[in-house]
Design a protein around this motif. Structure first.
Motif, PDB file in Angstrom:
ATOM      1  N   LYS A  93       1.844  -1.241  -7.604  1.00  0.00           N
ATOM      2  CA  LYS A  93       2.909  -1.134  -8.590  1.00  0.00           C
ATOM      3  C   LYS A  93       4.137  -1.779  -7.971  1.00  0.00           C
ATOM      4  O   LYS A  93       4.568  -1.396  -6.883  1.00  0.00           O
ATOM      5  CB  LYS A  93       3.164   0.320  -8.974  1.00  0.00           C
ATOM      6  N   LYS A 103       4.312   1.270  -5.011  1.00  0.00           N
ATOM      7  CA  LYS A 103       3.165   2.125  -4.698  1.00  0.00           C
ATOM      8  C   LYS A 103       1.942   1.237  -4.528  1.00  0.00           C
ATOM      9  O   LYS A 103       1.776   0.253  -5.248  1.00  0.00           O
ATOM     10  CB  LYS A 103       2.941   3.121  -5.846  1.00  0.00           C
ATOM     11  N   GLU A 105      -2.340   1.885  -3.867  1.00  0.00           N
ATOM     12  CA  GLU A 105      -3.429   2.825  -3.621  1.00  0.00           C
ATOM     13  C   GLU A 105      -4.753   2.160  -3.953  1.00  0.00           C
ATOM     14  O   GLU A 105      -4.810   1.247  -4.773  1.00  0.00           O
ATOM     15  CB  GLU A 105      -3.249   4.098  -4.453  1.00  0.00           C
TER      16      GLU A 105
END
Length: 108
Positions: A93, A103, A105
């Protein structure tokens, strides 16, 4: 008889309101249209797809699978999915204006 008709009309009115809400209220999972993204990029409000792709690859090298632009809490966010050399999919993100990583992940 009057009360029965009134209940039917009220039920129909409520149904119409629900249908209108479903059609016109923004959805949390809906992204911005490509045309809107192009306008925002041309105005300098967000980075272009090319620039955001470069930024994303600088954080996580690999093949870009998908890029989506969303507006969350009044802020444009790019969500980028990248397939790395180990065949793992990552979701990044990024702030759409600066390209800053917000972010990262591993995607399930």
């Amino acid at each position: 008889m009057f009360w029965m008709q009134r209940r039917i009309w009220m039920a129909l009115f409520a149904l119409v309101l629900v249908l209108l809400a479903l059609v016109y209220l923004p959805r949390a999972d809906s992204g911005e249209s490509p045309a809107n993204a192009g306008r925002l990029s041309a105005k300098g409000d967000i980075l272009s797809l090319e620039k955001i792709s470069q930024k994303a690859r600088s954080y996580k090298p690999g093949e870009i699978l998908e890029v989506e632009l969303e507006k969350k809490h009044g802020r444009y966010i790019y969500e980028v999915e990248i397939l790395d050399a180990a065949s793992q999919v990552w979701e990044l993100k990024l702030d759409a204006k600066s390209g800053q990583l917000l972010k990262m992940e591993q995607d399930d």
